[in-house]
Motif scaffolding. Sequence first.
Motif, PDB file in Angstrom:
ATOM      1  N   GLY A 105     -78.739  61.531  95.259  1.00 43.81           N
ATOM      2  CA  GLY A 105     -77.858  60.438  95.086  1.00 43.81           C
ATOM      3  C   GLY A 105     -76.289  60.753  95.631  1.00 43.81           C
ATOM      4  O   GLY A 105     -75.381  59.832  95.600  1.00 43.81           O
ATOM      5  N   VAL A 106     -76.259  61.802  95.966  1.00 49.38           N
ATOM      6  CA  VAL A 106     -74.605  62.552  96.253  1.00 49.38           C
ATOM      7  C   VAL A 106     -74.711  62.757  97.905  1.00 49.38           C
ATOM      8  O   VAL A 106     -74.111  62.501  98.870  1.00 49.38           O
ATOM      9  CB  VAL A 106     -74.128  63.287  95.391  1.00 49.38           C
ATOM     10  N   THR A 107     -75.562  64.107  97.790  1.00 49.87           N
ATOM     11  CA  THR A 107     -75.614  64.736  99.088  1.00 49.87           C
ATOM     12  C   THR A 107     -77.036  64.611  99.807  1.00 49.87           C
ATOM     13  O   THR A 107     -77.062  64.847 101.144  1.00 49.87           O
ATOM     14  CB  THR A 107     -75.225  66.134  99.167  1.00 49.87           C
ATOM     15  N   PHE A 108     -77.946  64.048  99.155  1.00 50.12           N
ATOM     16  CA  PHE A 108     -79.140  63.645  99.786  1.00 50.12           C
ATOM     17  C   PHE A 108     -79.998  62.582  98.856  1.00 50.12           C
ATOM     18  O   PHE A 108     -79.455  62.224  97.619  1.00 50.12           O
ATOM     19  CB  PHE A 108     -80.320  64.644  99.637  1.00 50.12           C
ATOM     20  N   GLY A 109     -80.878  61.534  99.285  1.00 54.11           N
ATOM     21  CA  GLY A 109     -81.177  60.353  98.941  1.00 54.11           C
ATOM     22  C   GLY A 109     -82.775  60.525  98.710  1.00 54.11           C
ATOM     23  O   GLY A 109     -83.439  61.405  99.322  1.00 54.11           O
ATOM     24  N   PHE A 110     -83.392  59.958  97.693  1.00 55.85           N
ATOM     25  CA  PHE A 110     -84.641  60.112  97.207  1.00 55.85           C
ATOM     26  C   PHE A 110     -85.070  58.744  96.916  1.00 55.85           C
ATOM     27  O   PHE A 110     -84.543  57.886  96.176  1.00 55.85           O
ATOM     28  CB  PHE A 110     -84.949  61.127  96.302  1.00 55.85           C
ATOM     29  N   ASP A 155     -91.051  54.356 102.946  1.00 56.62           N
ATOM     30  CA  ASP A 155     -92.275  54.860 103.949  1.00 56.62           C
ATOM     31  C   ASP A 155     -91.785  56.198 104.508  1.00 56.62           C
ATOM     32  O   ASP A 155     -90.710  56.204 104.957  1.00 56.62           O
ATOM     33  CB  ASP A 155     -92.454  53.665 104.747  1.00 56.62           C
ATOM     34  N   GLY A 156     -92.951  56.825 104.796  1.00 54.76           N
ATOM     35  CA  GLY A 156     -92.746  58.182 105.489  1.00 54.76           C
ATOM     36  C   GLY A 156     -91.777  59.177 104.584  1.00 54.76           C
ATOM     37  O   GLY A 156     -92.491  59.328 103.456  1.00 54.76           O
ATOM     38  N   ASP A 157     -90.900  59.799 105.115  1.00 56.11           N
ATOM     39  CA  ASP A 157     -90.101  60.670 104.237  1.00 56.11           C
ATOM     40  C   ASP A 157     -89.213  60.357 102.940  1.00 56.11           C
ATOM     41  O   ASP A 157     -88.504  59.561 103.353  1.00 56.11           O
ATOM     42  CB  ASP A 157     -89.200  61.747 105.075  1.00 56.11           C
ATOM     43  N   TYR A 205     -80.802  69.904 105.381  1.00 51.20           N
ATOM     44  CA  TYR A 205     -81.368  69.084 104.392  1.00 51.20           C
ATOM     45  C   TYR A 205     -80.479  67.859 104.000  1.00 51.20           C
ATOM     46  O   TYR A 205     -81.079  66.744 103.810  1.00 51.20           O
ATOM     47  CB  TYR A 205     -81.987  69.643 103.010  1.00 51.20           C
ATOM     48  N   ILE A 206     -79.382  68.337 103.840  1.00 53.05           N
ATOM     49  CA  ILE A 206     -78.215  67.349 103.289  1.00 53.05           C
ATOM     50  C   ILE A 206     -77.628  66.938 104.630  1.00 53.05           C
ATOM     51  O   ILE A 206     -76.680  65.937 104.178  1.00 53.05           O
ATOM     52  CB  ILE A 206     -77.519  67.785 102.100  1.00 53.05           C
ATOM     53  N   GLY A 207     -77.839  67.358 105.647  1.00 55.39           N
ATOM     54  CA  GLY A 207     -77.259  66.659 106.805  1.00 55.39           C
ATOM     55  C   GLY A 207     -76.362  67.689 107.679  1.00 55.39           C
ATOM     56  O   GLY A 207     -75.737  67.085 108.701  1.00 55.39           O
TER      57      GLY A 207
END
Length: 236
Positions: free
Chosen positions: A130-135, A140-142, A187-189
């Motif tokens: 929620g800060v450096t990666f979303g879930f 759909d997909g990843d 992973y975080i960009g």
Amino acid sequence: MFESNQTALHLLHIDSSARPGISGRDPHGSHTRRLSARFVERWAAQRPTDTVTYRDVGQHPPAPVDADWVAAAFTRPEKRDAAQEARLAESDRLVAELIAADVVVVGAPMYNFGMPAPLKAWLDNIVRVGVTFGFDRARDGDPYWPMLPTGKTLVTLSARGDYGYDPGGRQAHNNFVESGLAAPLAYIGLHDRHAIAIEYDEFGDQRLAGSIAAAEQAIDALVDRLFVQLKIPEPS
């Protein structure tokens, strides 16, 4: 890579060696501190108005992730209590430093084939849902996606006691330093990355001296190449 129309850039300089000194200057000094300092000094000599945030996780390690940290990080911000906010305060600062940076310069010595524990603690604090990666499990997909602002460059500067850890080398399969940083940061960009290392430290002979000289030359060339490749204009 960062946008060429920027005129004021920000470097995040991280050291993680347990050794506080700099090799070539201090007894038993750190090779990675030597390399990271050279990169930042070379950059600043050409762009003195750019800013640098320095964080020494080797001497001031971030608190490692624990059960309280996990519980706080996976609680929605509006539902966190004061204790949870306090537990994430250090992580918030580390994330803010990363988000503000255009170039991330990390001195990362090899300890037992991997990065030092304080540097891993830094990584664990900045990889946050929620800060450096979303879930989103319904996506759909990843179900995961990076949230770090684009346009950042990672420079990893390492040192190894043995030799042959670069791709294709005799010990490449045992090198978990560069990949250990690159994988979670991608992973975080953060995808644009460069790596330079000193080898032969445990031998302490002319091979070490040659490796140090080659690494310093590579750093100078990398700084110059980044300025050309990224078409960085003079700061206003």
